[in-house]
Design a protein around this motif. Structure first.
Motif, short mmCIF file in Angstrom:
data_model
loop_
_atom_site.label_atom_id
_atom_site.label_comp_id
_atom_site.label_asym_id
_atom_site.label_seq_id
_atom_site.Cartn_x
_atom_site.Cartn_y
_atom_site.Cartn_z
N ASP A 129 -101.90 31.81 -2.39
CA ASP A 129 -101.57 31.27 -3.72
C ASP A 129 -100.60 30.11 -3.67
O ASP A 129 -100.09 29.68 -4.72
CB ASP A 129 -100.96 32.38 -4.59
CG ASP A 129 -101.97 33.46 -4.95
OD1 ASP A 129 -103.16 33.14 -5.05
OD2 ASP A 129 -101.55 34.61 -5.13
N ASP B 194 -97.60 25.47 -10.56
CA ASP B 194 -97.11 26.17 -11.74
C ASP B 194 -95.59 26.21 -11.82
O ASP B 194 -95.02 26.75 -12.77
CB ASP B 194 -97.65 27.60 -11.77
CG ASP B 194 -99.15 27.67 -12.05
OD1 ASP B 194 -99.72 26.62 -12.41
OD2 ASP B 194 -99.74 28.76 -11.89
N GLN C 265 -103.26 16.22 -8.04
CA GLN C 265 -102.89 16.72 -9.37
C GLN C 265 -101.47 16.38 -9.80
O GLN C 265 -101.16 16.41 -10.99
CB GLN C 265 -103.07 18.24 -9.42
CG GLN C 265 -104.51 18.69 -9.21
CD GLN C 265 -104.65 20.20 -9.29
OE1 GLN C 265 -104.31 20.81 -10.30
NE2 GLN C 265 -105.15 20.81 -8.22
N ASP D 254 -104.98 21.87 1.85
CA ASP D 254 -104.41 22.28 0.56
C ASP D 254 -103.56 21.18 -0.07
O ASP D 254 -103.55 21.02 -1.29
CB ASP D 254 -103.57 23.54 0.73
CG ASP D 254 -104.41 24.78 0.96
OD1 ASP D 254 -105.62 24.74 0.65
OD2 ASP D 254 -103.88 25.79 1.46
N ARG E 18 -101.18 27.02 -6.04
CA ARG E 18 -101.04 27.39 -7.46
C ARG E 18 -99.58 27.64 -7.81
O ARG E 18 -99.09 27.19 -8.86
CB ARG E 18 -101.87 28.63 -7.76
CG ARG E 18 -101.76 29.08 -9.23
CD ARG E 18 -102.38 30.44 -9.45
NE ARG E 18 -101.70 31.50 -8.71
CZ ARG E 18 -100.56 32.05 -9.09
NH1 ARG E 18 -99.92 31.62 -10.18
NH2 ARG E 18 -100.03 33.02 -8.37
#
Length: 313
Positions: free
Chosen positions: A152, A159, A178, A171, A155
């Motif tokens: 994770d 976040d 983004q 990754d 993410r």
């Protein structure tokens, strides 16, 4: 005899070797053990210990005889009292990862990490990179809040659940697409970050022909990867798709093109870096005892690897 080889995508060389059939030409009786399918057990709090699953399974029934990993697991194995020996080491992989923060983060230097959450795949090379960076900044492991991010990581970083991230490609490609990033610690100049391969002393000494076949096959397979990076990347994409995970072929190809392939003998520079890591891990309470990494060197294995390099040239 059946030779059990542990593999997973993070050791790119063994993962490709698992799929291209090169080892089977030399060793017809090979059992491939997917590390992701083995019981992982309870992972320790990253503030107080290192996961020992890779080293424990090297000696376990239903485990494997040979494994390829990143930098830290052989040290963990030695710290757990296992009699492991190095089979070989890759060249530096400093382009593969680094410690990053978001572009708008108030964290400007490593000293600013004090009290912040730093994402790592605990027990991997990422633990060592973070520890080296903290030591250079005169901080200890206790000064930060390490977070074992697992799959994770991207993410959690996007976040905002971790403040900094020890990320690696591919990754990092997805994250960079983004959001803006700032490199807090560039791996080059701090940590060589090689891949490496190891086994138990008992297996190596009792199965010299099999060890030779594995090293020779890795050299041949790694040469194939450098000549066919896109075909090699497809193995990773197909594996991800089979698990319902998105993976980009271009990103994997780019990642493989930047990585050094080929198995080298362990040398004094590598051993000095391993020893420094082992000493820091022990001093920060992550390793149960101090270890001497040179106990994991078998001279005849080094000679074997050097011979395969000469043959490859």
């Amino acid at each position: 005899m059946t030779v059990r080889v542990g593999f997973f995508p993070h050791n790119n060389s063994l993962f490709v070797l698992r799929h291209n059939g090169i080892l089977e030409r030399r060793l017809p009786d090979v059992s491939w053990v997917d590390l992701r399918a083995l019981p992982q057990g309870e992972r320790p709090d990253p503030r107080s210990g290192l996961p020992t699953v890779h080293s424990d399974q090297l000696f376990a029934e239903g485990g494997y005889d040979v494994i390829g990993t990143g930098f830290t697991p052989p040290i963990t194995a030695l710290g757990a009292g296992h009699d492991v020996v190095y089979l070989g080491v890759s060249g530096p992989r400093t382009e593969n990862g680094r410690i990053v923060v978001r572009a708008d983060s108030p964290i400007r230097e490593v000293a600013d990490l004090r009290g912040h959450r730093v994402g790592i795949a605990h027990g991997s090379w990422q633990t060592t990179l973070l520890l080296f960076a903290l030591d250079e900044a005169r901080l200890s492991w206790a000064d930060v809040e390490p977070v074992d991010t697992g799959a994770d990581a991207a993410r959690l970083f996007l976040d905002g659940e971790i403040d900094a991230w020890t990320g690696s490609y591919p990754d990092l490609d997805r994250v960079e697409a983004q959001t803006g990033l700032r490199t807090l610690v560039a791996t080059e100049g701090l940590f060589s970050h090689p891949s490496l391969w190891f086994t138990s002393r008992e297996f190596a000494e009792n199965n010299r022909d099999e060890v030779a076949a594995i090293v020779e096959s890795l050299q041949e397979s790694d040469r194939w990867i450098t000549e066919n990076p896109r075909a090699a990347a497809q193995y990773f994409v197909d594996d991800a798709a089979a698990r319902g995970v998105d993976a980009d072929l271009d990103s994997w190809e780019r990642a493989l093109r930047t990585r050094p392939f080929g198995v080298n003998p362990v040398d004094e520079k590598f051993l000095d870096e391993q020893q420094r890591a082992a000493d820091l891990l022990a001093a920060n309470g992550l390793l149960p005892r101090t270890v001497n990494v040179r106990h994991a060197v078998l001279p005849w294995v080094n000679d074997l690897v050097a011979g395969t390099l000469a043959a490859r040239a």
